[in-house]
Design a protein around this motif. Structure first.
Motif, PDB file in Angstrom:
ATOM      1  N   ASP A 270       0.949  -1.066   0.096  1.00  0.00           N
ATOM      2  CA  ASP A 270      -0.024  -0.027   0.266  1.00  0.00           C
ATOM      3  C   ASP A 270       0.808   0.945  -0.082  1.00  0.00           C
ATOM      4  O   ASP A 270       2.086   1.250   0.332  1.00  0.00           O
ATOM      5  N   TYR A 271       0.386   2.169  -0.330  1.00  0.00           N
ATOM      6  CA  TYR A 271       1.133   3.695  -0.259  1.00  0.00           C
ATOM      7  C   TYR A 271       0.778   4.192   1.182  1.00  0.00           C
ATOM      8  O   TYR A 271      -0.002   4.069   1.942  1.00  0.00           O
ATOM      9  N   ALA A 272       2.043   4.818   1.517  1.00  0.00           N
ATOM     10  CA  ALA A 272       2.005   5.288   2.818  1.00  0.00           C
ATOM     11  C   ALA A 272       1.395   6.698   2.880  1.00  0.00           C
ATOM     12  O   ALA A 272       1.254   7.452   1.937  1.00  0.00           O
ATOM     13  N   GLN A 273       0.532   6.956   3.864  1.00  0.00           N
ATOM     14  CA  GLN A 273      -0.316   8.126   4.108  1.00  0.00           C
ATOM     15  C   GLN A 273      -0.047   8.645   5.372  1.00  0.00           C
ATOM     16  O   GLN A 273       0.079   7.791   6.401  1.00  0.00           O
ATOM     17  N   PHE A 274      -0.299  10.170   5.527  1.00  0.00           N
ATOM     18  CA  PHE A 274      -0.083  10.727   6.809  1.00  0.00           C
ATOM     19  C   PHE A 274      -0.689  12.154   6.828  1.00  0.00           C
ATOM     20  O   PHE A 274      -0.966  12.550   5.699  1.00  0.00           O
ATOM     21  N   GLN A 275      -0.929  12.774   8.067  1.00  0.00           N
ATOM     22  CA  GLN A 275      -1.564  14.023   7.902  1.00  0.00           C
ATOM     23  C   GLN A 275      -0.795  14.698   9.130  1.00  0.00           C
ATOM     24  O   GLN A 275      -0.032  14.110  10.220  1.00  0.00           O
ATOM     25  N   LEU A 276      -0.698  15.909   9.086  1.00  0.00           N
ATOM     26  CA  LEU A 276       0.050  17.017   9.936  1.00  0.00           C
ATOM     27  C   LEU A 276      -0.950  17.823  10.421  1.00  0.00           C
ATOM     28  O   LEU A 276      -1.889  18.386   9.820  1.00  0.00           O
ATOM     29  N   SER A 277      -0.754  18.089  11.733  1.00  0.00           N
ATOM     30  CA  SER A 277      -1.752  19.101  12.407  1.00  0.00           C
ATOM     31  C   SER A 277      -1.669  20.293  11.908  1.00  0.00           C
ATOM     32  O   SER A 277      -2.617  20.960  12.075  1.00  0.00           O
ATOM     33  N   THR A 278      -0.653  20.775  11.407  1.00  0.00           N
ATOM     34  CA  THR A 278      -0.655  22.002  10.597  1.00  0.00           C
ATOM     35  C   THR A 278       0.546  22.034   9.634  1.00  0.00           C
ATOM     36  O   THR A 278       1.211  21.040   9.529  1.00  0.00           O
ATOM     37  N   THR A 279       0.255  23.015   8.787  1.00  0.00           N
ATOM     38  CA  THR A 279       1.408  23.227   7.924  1.00  0.00           C
ATOM     39  C   THR A 279       2.397  24.324   7.920  1.00  0.00           C
ATOM     40  O   THR A 279       3.180  24.678   7.192  1.00  0.00           O
ATOM     41  N   VAL A 280       1.981  25.084   8.929  1.00  0.00           N
ATOM     42  CA  VAL A 280       2.681  26.682   9.199  1.00  0.00           C
ATOM     43  C   VAL A 280       3.290  26.380  10.695  1.00  0.00           C
ATOM     44  O   VAL A 280       2.178  26.103  11.618  1.00  0.00           O
ATOM     45  N   PHE A 296       4.218  20.087  16.733  1.00  0.00           N
ATOM     46  CA  PHE A 296       3.149  19.734  15.907  1.00  0.00           C
ATOM     47  C   PHE A 296       3.029  17.984  15.907  1.00  0.00           C
ATOM     48  O   PHE A 296       4.019  17.659  16.305  1.00  0.00           O
ATOM     49  N   THR A 297       2.156  17.714  15.296  1.00  0.00           N
ATOM     50  CA  THR A 297       1.865  16.314  15.314  1.00  0.00           C
ATOM     51  C   THR A 297       1.738  15.602  13.792  1.00  0.00           C
ATOM     52  O   THR A 297       1.243  16.001  13.092  1.00  0.00           O
ATOM     53  N   MET A 298       2.503  14.584  13.690  1.00  0.00           N
ATOM     54  CA  MET A 298       2.284  13.722  12.530  1.00  0.00           C
ATOM     55  C   MET A 298       1.609  12.205  12.751  1.00  0.00           C
ATOM     56  O   MET A 298       1.991  11.649  13.549  1.00  0.00           O
ATOM     57  N   HIS A 299       0.437  12.070  12.090  1.00  0.00           N
ATOM     58  CA  HIS A 299      -0.194  10.720  12.229  1.00  0.00           C
ATOM     59  C   HIS A 299       0.051   9.963  11.022  1.00  0.00           C
ATOM     60  O   HIS A 299      -0.507  10.623   9.891  1.00  0.00           O
ATOM     61  N   ASN A 300       0.044   8.776  11.143  1.00  0.00           N
ATOM     62  CA  ASN A 300       0.141   7.726  10.160  1.00  0.00           C
ATOM     63  C   ASN A 300      -1.205   7.086  10.035  1.00  0.00           C
ATOM     64  O   ASN A 300      -1.897   6.446  10.728  1.00  0.00           O
TER      65      ASN A 300
END
Length: 329
Positions: A270-280, A296-300
């Motif tokens: 599968d492709y790796a996916q993630f979200q960041l709590s902010t981009t700035v 800030f938080t990185m979530h897989n």
């Protein structure tokens, strides 16, 4: 611990941590009663929150199913709450797959447990784990010919995205060969106990066995072929390197010798996916030689492991702002 082992085959062995807690005499408080009381039998003492380990060894002498039990004697009474069932199956196969993993899913989902029949767990499973899309994930195991005189031919019946190397080959008597299986998928896919079979047959060579070398489809023959190209001033034309797959030695298949070995494959591509709590990330104004931190938080959010590293963008620039210092007199 009491090992119920009617037909033999099972051994119970304590580790070093066990021997350190093994006693042959009373260890209670000193008293006249304890001094005059002789020890009954050796025992294991575990104080509060202590633990110890044992090895259960299965060594069958025949190709058969064996059962046993381990009971715990607490004081002078057997504990009904602690009963360990032992199940093992001795086998004497001519062709085996070695270096594989225990199929825990088969053990946990075995419906025969409802019938009070415990099956020995097969060790015929490969777990690839998380595999990025488009990248190969490889695992290696061994196949063995346990016969003394028979030559065996094997062939894996597998299609994409699984690849076996070698896929076809020979095994001379008493020999083993490493097999590498690769999972490479260009699309997201999940495999749970995907069955792959290996067809195994006994063969006879046309030449004496001692004169026939080992063979599989990964072996090659290198030759040099003359070309029409020629360097200026050279007397001989250039030679070109030719690599060809070694031909399979001539043989015949022994009648009624065909058998199949089963292997289960599991993995997720599968492709790796993630979200960041902010981009700035806005840091507070900071005095020179002082430190300010922001979090800030990185979530897989994907199905596979996320591998990442941080690096500074090539086009980033440091913006310098003027600052003032008020002198105090």
């Amino acid at each position: 611990l009491h090992l119920e082992n009617e037909h033999g085959g099972f051994l119970l062995k304590g580790r070093r941590s066990t021997l350190e807690r093994f006693y042959t005499e009373d260890v209670g408080e000193d008293s006249d009663e304890n001094e005059s009381k002789a020890p009954n039998k050796p025992f294991l003492l575990l104080r509060r929150e202590e633990s110890t380990e044992f090895d259960v060894i299965f060594k069958p002498t025949l190709a058969q199913r064996l059962e046993g039990r381990i009971r715990v004697l607490v004081g002078d009474v057997y504990s009904n709450k602690t009963l360990i069932e032992l199940v093992g199956e001795g086998h004497q196969d001519e062709f085996t797959l070695d270096g594989l993993e225990e199929d825990t899913q088969e053990r946990n989902a075995d419906s025969s447990l409802k019938k009070d029949i415990i099956e020995a767990v097969r060790v015929n499973h490969i777990q690839f784990g998380d595999c990025p899309v488009g990248k190969p994930c490889c695992r290696t195991f061994t196949i063995t010919n346990h016969t003394r005189t028979e030559v065996m031919r094997f062939e894996w019946e597998a299609d994409a995205p699984f690849q076996f190397s070698p896929k076809v080959g020979h095994l001379h008597p008493g020999c083993a060969k490493d097999i590498t299986v690769t999972l490479k998928s260009d699309v997201p896919v999940t495999f749970r106990r995907h069955l792959v079979k290996c067809k195994v047959t006994k063969i006879n060579f046309e030449l004496p066995q001692r004169q026939v070398p080992d063979w599989d489809d990964q072996m090659s023959i290198v030759t040099w072929k003359d070309t029409t190209r020629k360097d200026p001033g050279a007397r001989w034309p250039k030679k070109e390197k030719m690599v060809e797959t070694a031909p399979e030695p001539a043989h015949t298949v022994v009648e009624d010798s065909s058998q199949e070995a089963e292997l289960y494959l599991s993995g997720i591509a599968d492709y790796a996916q993630f979200q960041l709590s902010t981009t700035v990330v806005q840091l507070k104004d900071t005095l020179p030689f002082q430190t300010t931190r922001a979090t800030f938080t990185m979530h897989n959010t994907g199905k596979v492991a996320l591998e990442y590293s941080w690096e500074e963008a090539a086009d980033s620039e440091v913006v310098q702002k003027p600052y003032s210092i008020d002198l105090m007199c």
